[in-house]
Write a protein that holds these residues in place. Structure first.
Motif, PDB file in Angstrom:
ATOM      1  N   THR A 102      -3.858   0.661  -1.610  1.00  0.00           N
ATOM      2  CA  THR A 102      -2.842   0.995  -2.744  1.00  0.00           C
ATOM      3  C   THR A 102      -2.243  -0.365  -3.328  1.00  0.00           C
ATOM      4  O   THR A 102      -1.506  -0.552  -4.259  1.00  0.00           O
ATOM      5  CB  THR A 102      -2.189   1.953  -2.717  1.00  0.00           C
ATOM      6  N   HIS A 152       0.429   8.201  -1.940  1.00  0.00           N
ATOM      7  CA  HIS A 152       1.143   8.332  -3.403  1.00  0.00           C
ATOM      8  C   HIS A 152       1.255   9.561  -4.006  1.00  0.00           C
ATOM      9  O   HIS A 152       0.914   9.832  -5.015  1.00  0.00           O
ATOM     10  CB  HIS A 152       0.513   7.439  -4.416  1.00  0.00           C
ATOM     11  N   ALA A 207       2.759   8.094 -12.202  1.00  0.00           N
ATOM     12  CA  ALA A 207       3.321   6.778 -11.814  1.00  0.00           C
ATOM     13  C   ALA A 207       3.528   5.800 -12.922  1.00  0.00           C
ATOM     14  O   ALA A 207       3.638   4.653 -12.743  1.00  0.00           O
ATOM     15  CB  ALA A 207       2.295   6.185 -10.589  1.00  0.00           C
ATOM     16  N   ALA A 243       2.714   0.804 -11.487  1.00  0.00           N
ATOM     17  CA  ALA A 243       3.651   1.648 -10.911  1.00  0.00           C
ATOM     18  C   ALA A 243       5.016   1.115 -10.679  1.00  0.00           C
ATOM     19  O   ALA A 243       5.730   1.481  -9.602  1.00  0.00           O
ATOM     20  CB  ALA A 243       3.085   2.278  -9.554  1.00  0.00           C
ATOM     21  N   LYS A 299      -3.734  12.933  -5.734  1.00  0.00           N
ATOM     22  CA  LYS A 299      -3.356  11.750  -4.667  1.00  0.00           C
ATOM     23  C   LYS A 299      -3.026  12.489  -3.239  1.00  0.00           C
ATOM     24  O   LYS A 299      -2.056  13.456  -3.398  1.00  0.00           O
ATOM     25  CB  LYS A 299      -2.073  10.762  -5.258  1.00  0.00           C
ATOM     26  N   GLN A 343       8.671   5.904  -2.778  1.00  0.00           N
ATOM     27  CA  GLN A 343       8.184   7.380  -2.370  1.00  0.00           C
ATOM     28  C   GLN A 343       8.561   7.702  -1.132  1.00  0.00           C
ATOM     29  O   GLN A 343       9.890   7.520  -0.704  1.00  0.00           O
ATOM     30  CB  GLN A 343       6.794   7.162  -2.512  1.00  0.00           C
ATOM     31  N   SER A 365      -1.720  12.137   0.864  1.00  0.00           N
ATOM     32  CA  SER A 365      -1.034  11.454   1.910  1.00  0.00           C
ATOM     33  C   SER A 365      -1.245  12.400   3.308  1.00  0.00           C
ATOM     34  O   SER A 365      -1.189  13.417   3.135  1.00  0.00           O
ATOM     35  CB  SER A 365       0.493  11.013   1.730  1.00  0.00           C
TER      36      SER A 365
END
Length: 551
Positions: A87, A464, A491, A179, A454, A207, A456
Motif C-alpha cells: 500500500t 487500511h 480514503a 489518501a 480492506k 490509521q 488488517s
C-alpha cells in the motif's frame, strides 16, 4: 521518470558496500541480532515470523520496464518466485536469505533502486497518485514534488531519528487517489483564485490504534516554500513529539494534544525563521525536475478508435474489463489501464516473476516504458492507445492478469497478516481469498458496483481497514482468530473512518457476515447509490440488525 545523478549513484553503492560488511559481521557472530537490528532496518530488512523480509523502495510508485524485469529476476533468484506489492507503492520479498541480501541490493543498485528509508523512524517512501502524469483530472504531476521531497528527505540529518515513522503523500488531482488525509503530511495540489498552483497542506492523519483524519493547516502554500514549510512541520514534531510511548509518538497525537490552531501557530513560528532562506525552492530547480516527468510523445489521435469500439461491442469479456479496469486519460486516443493483482482466490498484491516480466513487456511495447504501482496493490500502465487495448488485454488474459474487478468487491487491500507478520493477531490473506471466491460471479460484482473491502491482521492497520467501505480487523480472542467489522470508511476526498458494527465474528463466520452486509446494502440502495451513500442515508442499524438477527 527520474534518473539517478552522481550523488544518488554513489550514495546507493556506498550503502550496499556498508551493509555487506554488516551482514558478514552478523553471520560471523560478531554482531548479535539486537545489535544488527537497527542496521538492517536502515536497509529495509525486517525479521518476520518465518524469515527475513526485504522492502524495496519504489519512489512514488513509478517503474521502468528494466526495473520491473530486475524485480522479477530478484523474485526468481532470491525469493520464492513472486513479490508482494504494498500500500506504500513498494514491493516486498518475504523469503530472502540473509547471506544473499547484499547481492540482491547490489542488483537493485544496478537499475537505480534501493531499500533505504523503507523502515525506521524516518521519512518513508513518498507516495503519489497512481494515475500521476496521465489522469484527465490532474492539475500537475505530483511526482515532480514527490521527487523533490525525496531528495530533501533522504538521510536528512535532523529527521533520521524521528519520534516515529513519517509518511508523506502527494496528489495532483481533486479526486484523491493517494489518501492524503490519512498521512502524517498530505499535499494536495491546488490552484488559487489568481490561477497560481500550490499546495493545500494537511497534517496529522493516520490509521493504526488511533485513526485520525488529517487537518488542513495551510490552504495554499506557494511552490517556492514547499521544503521550508515541510521542514518547519518536521522540526516542531521532532521537538515536541513523544518518545516515551510508542503508541503516542505519531504526529497525529501531537496535533490532537496541542490542537490544530496551536500546532499551526508553532509551525508558522518555526517557518518564519526558514521561509526565505536556503530552503526556498528556485523555479529553475522545479523546472529541472519537471523535465524528468515531461509527458511522453503522445500521437495526435482521435478521441475514439473504431477498432477498439468494435472489439468492445463484439466481445463481452473485453467490454467488462474495459468498464472496470480502463480509465480516462488526459490525451485523446489514450487510456489508463489498471492491472488487477486480485484474481479469484489469490493473495492480494502478489505477482509472480513471470507476470512481472509480462507487465514489463507490455509497458515497453504499449505504455512508453512506464509502470505505476497503486496504493491499492495493483499495477498501472498509464499511457495506452485505445487501439492497443485489445492487444494488451489479450496478453493479460494469457497470464491471469485480466481480472476485471478494479474497484469492485473482490479488489481488496489485505496486509500479510499472521501468515508472515509477527505483529499480527489473525490471518488476512485467507479471508481475502475466501471473500473473492464467495463473490467470484463477475455479474454479481458489477451489480454490486464500487465497493472497497480492506483487511488488517492487527490494529496497526497496514491493510487500511479503517477506511474501507467495509473494513475487517483481525483480533485475538483467547488464542482464536476473530474479525471486527467496520462500515462507512473512505480514503478519498470524502475521507471518513469506519464505525464498528458490533461484536467480532469468528474466522468461519466472517465471510458470511460480509455477504450479509452486501445483501443488506443491495436491498436498501436507491437509484444505484454507492455503498457509502446508502450507509449515510440509512445508518448502521439495518446492517447491525441483519448481522446479529440469529444471535
Amino acid at each position: 521518470m527520474y534518473r539517478y545523478d552522481e550523488f544518488d549513484l554513489a550514495f546507493v553503492q556506498q550503502r550496499v558496500a556498508q551493509f555487506r560488511g554488516q551482514v558478514e559481521r552478523r553471520l560471523a557472530g560478531e554482531l548479535s541480532e539486537d545489535e544488527f537490528k537497527p542496521l538492517r532496518l536502515m536497509n529495509g530488512l525486517y525479521l518476520q515470523l518465518h524469515a527475513y523480509m526485504l522492502r524495496v523502495a519504489v519512489p512514488y510508485g513509478t517503474l521502468s520496464s528494466k526495473q520491473m524485469r530486475r524485480l522479477a529476476r530478484i523474485a526468481r533468484d532470491y525469493d520464492h518466485g513472486y513479490g508482494h506489492f504494498t500500500t506504500r507503492q513498494n514491493i516486498q520479498y518475504n523469503w530472502p536469505k540473509l547471506a544473499e541480501v547484499p547481492d540482491l541490493l547490489a542488483e537493485l543498485a544496478e537499475v537505480e533502486m534501493h531499500a533505504i528509508q523503507t523502515s525506521g523512524n524516518c521519512i518513508r517512501n513518498v507516495t503519489a497518485d497512481h494515475f500521476a502524469g496521465a489522469s484527465a483530472d490532474e492539475i500537475e504531476d505530483p511526482r515532480i514534488y514527490a521527487e523533490i521531497i525525496r531528495q530533501w528527505s533522504s538521510l536528512h540529518p535532523e529527521f533520521s531519528f524521528l519520534p516515529r515513522k513519517f509518511k508523506i503523500a502527494v496528489t495532483g488531482a481533486p479526486n484523491d487517489r493517494a489518501a492524503v488525509r490519512f498521512h502524517d503530511i498530505g499535499l494536495q495540489i491546488r490552484r488559487n483564485e489568481a490561477g497560481d498552483v500550490g499546495f493545500e497542506v494537511i497534517v496529522g492523519g493516520g490509521q493504526g490504534r488511533t485513526p485520525v483524519i488529517g487537518v488542513t493547516i495551510r490552504k495554499f502554500l506557494p511552490k517556492a516554500h514547499l521544503l521550508s514549510y515541510l521542514e518547519a512541520i518536521l522540526r516542531v514534531y521532532n521537538q515536541l513529539g513523544r518518545r516515551d510511548n510508542l503508541y503516542k509518538a505519531r504526529i497525529k497525537i501531537l496535533v490532537q494534544q496541542t490542537g490544530a490552531e496551536v500546532f499551526t501557530r508553532l509551525v508558522d513560528e518555526e517557518w518564519a525563521e526558514l521561509k526565505d532562506g536556503a530552503l526556498t525552492l528556485p523555479a529553475e530547480e522545479i523546472e529541472r525536475i519537471e523535465t524528468y516527468f515531461a509527458p511522453p510523445a503522445f500521437e495526435t489521435l482521435p478521441a475514439n478508435s473504431p477498432a477498439f469500439e468494435a472489439r468492445r461491442f463484439e466481445d463481452r469479456d473485453f467490454a467488462r474489463w474495459v468498464r472496470s479496469n480502463v480509465s480516462a486519460h488526459k490525451a485523446d486516443g489514450y487510456a489508463i489501464v489498471s492491472i488487477s493483482l486480485k484474481p479469484e482466490g489469490g493473495a492480494p498484491g502478489d505477482a509472480t516473476a513471470e507476470q512481472m516480466e509480462v507487465v514489463a513487456d507490455l509497458a515497453e511495447a504499449y505504455s512508453f516504458d512506464e509502470i505505476l504501482i497503486s496504493h491499492e496493490q495493483n499495477l498501472v500502465l498509464p499511457h495506452v492507445k485505445l487501439s492497443d487495448l485489445p492487444a494488451v488485454w489479450d496478453k493479460l488474459v494469457q497470464h491471469e492478469l485480466a481480472t476485471p474487478n478494479i474497484g469492485l468487491v473482490s479488489d481488496m487491500i489485505a496486509c500479510p497478516g499472521l501468515d508472515y507478520c509477527n505483529l499480527a493477531n489473525a490471518r488476512s490473506i485467507p479471508v481475502a481469498q475466501r471473500i473473492s471466491q464467495r463473490f467470484s460471479d463477475l455479474n454479481r460484482q458489477h451489480e454490486i458496483g464500487d465497493l472497497k473491502i480492506k483487511i488488517s491482521g492487527c490494529i496497526n492497520a497496514c491493510g487500511h481497514h479503517h477506511v474501507g467501505h467495509i473494513g475487517i480487523l483481525g483480533v485475538d480472542k483467547k488464542g482464536e482468530e476473530f474479525y471486527q467489522i467496520t462500515l462507512g470508511g473512505s480514503a478519498d476526498e470524502n475521507a471518513a473512518i469506519g464505525k464498528i458494527v458490533g461484536p467480532a465474528f469468528s474466522y468461519d463466520a466472517v465471510v458470511d457476515a460480509i455477504d450479509s452486509i452486501v445483501d443488506t446494502y443491495l436491498g436498501l440502495r436507491q437509484d444505484n447509490e454507492k455503498f457509502n451513500d446508502t450507509y449515510a442515508r440509512v445508518g448502521i442499524t439495518p446492517f447491525k440488525e441483519k448481522l446479529y438477527a440469529a444471535a
